[in-house]
Design a protein around this motif. Structure first.
Motif: not given
Ligand code: APR
Length: 323
Positions: A137-139, A273-285
């Motif tokens: 994902t980072y790459l 400066d990393i992609f890592l699994g954490v809670p987030c909100q996901l919508g149209c943007d």
């Protein structure tokens, strides 16, 4: 005749390009279309494979009673018009191949796929599925230069779903009543946060003893490996495809679901400066909010350990492949 104003309803169905028509990609195409969410363009490097699978899926359209199309192709030009790009392309680990060899091979595949797809769909949201997930994902983010809110990896939804299933099996309750939270890198270093796992609001710590929770946590951590061992060739694909579809749905229907995904961190949980699994909100943007939950010192240490392993993978991949 007086002019009639055009309707404001969009006539164009959403479109998802799925790169990689293997087990995960083709099952995802099936899930997306059968839920009537979006038209799908299925792309693979193997000539005939995506075309054959797409035609087969399309021929079930009338029976499954949806009206979404599936196009199979080997050309990125056919992905034009996609709102979401999902990358599942990659090689599985073969006998004699080290984890690092797999890392370098998949890094090249994912970076190429991300660049080609985003060059034709600069406004799309990118979801990476190929393993090792957090590194890929980072790459992909770095290679495309997309805003960080439009790049994410699918890992936490799957790990949380596995944990939910194991809790349901242990307690004999329906999965629909269970909420779980798994943070960190997708793989051995995931960090299930059992304090945040509940059955209809009741923490599982009130319903199970510590040894049962520990057993379930270990099974979740080895969830992928357990299936690989049973299948002997190939890895899990039904639950991974369902997990990606859950994210796709939250974006297309702008549900703003709160879910764990590999997202860009700049300071949250003391990580940068990393992609890592954490809670987030996901919508149209894409990712509208990264949620920082309170963690104990031990949980935070585990999350940071997980992050260190992901960083090492990113550095190795960049150094070796000059991406
Ligand atoms: N471009 C497009 N497709 C490619 C490329 C490429 N450069 N290289 C490989 N592929 C395709 C393969 O031809 C294959 O059809 O990617 C597909 C991968 O499919 P599978 O081997 O069936 O793997 P799958 O089980 O779908 O898993 C895909 O998701 O969960 C992760 O660990 C898993 O990284 C793996 C990925």
């Amino acid at each position: 005749m007086s002019a009639i104003a055009a309707s404001s309803i969009s006539c164009k169905a959403p479109q998802v390009a799925v790169i990689g028509a293997g087990k995960v990609g083709s099952t995802l195409a099936q899930r997306i279309t059968e839920r009537n969410l979006a038209n799908v363009v299925l792309l693979d490097i193997v000539d005939g494979l995506p075309q054959g699978l797409a035609l087969d899926l399309y021929e079930a359209q009338g029976l499954e009673r949806h009206d979404k199309t599936v196009l199979g192709t080997n050309s990125y030009d056919d992905t034009v018009g996609s709102d979401i790009i999902v990358i599942t392309a990659g090689l599985p680990r073969k006998p004699g191949m080290s984890r690092d060899d797999l890392l370098y091979t998949n890094a090249k595949i994912v970076v190429h796929a991300a660049k080609e797809a985003i060059a034709r769909n600069p406004h799309a949201i990118l979801i990476v599925v190929t393993n090792p997930l957090d590194v890929m994902t980072y790459l992909a983010w770095q290679a495309t230069g997309l805003p960080k809110s439009r790049v994410m990896g699918m890992g936490g939804v799957l790990d949380s779903s596995r944990l939910r299933t194991f809790i349901a099996m242990e307690l004999g309750v329906t999965t629909g009543d269970i909420a779980t939270l798994v943070l960190g890198g997708h793989g051995d270093l995931m960090v299930p946060i059992t304090r945040y796992c509940t059955v209809s609001g009741v923490p599982i710590t009130e319903l199970m003893d510590a040894s049962a929770i520990e057993r379930i946590v270990e099974r979740t951590k080895n969830g992928g490996a357990e299936i690989v061992k049973l299948l002997k060739t190939g890895s899990a694909f039904y639950a991974p495809a369902s997990s990606v579809c859950y994210m796709v749905e939250s974006i297309i229907l702008n549900q703003s679901r709160l879910l764990p995904a590999a997202v860009y961190l700049d300071g949250q949980y003391g990580l940068n400066d990393i992609f890592l699994g954490v809670p987030c909100q996901l919508g149209c943007d894409g990712v509208s909010r990264v949620v920082e939950v309170e963690l104990s010192a031990a949980e935070l240490a585990k999350l940071q350990g997980s992050a260190a392993a992901v960083k090492e993978g990113i550095e190795k991949a960049i150094a070796k492949t000059q991406l």
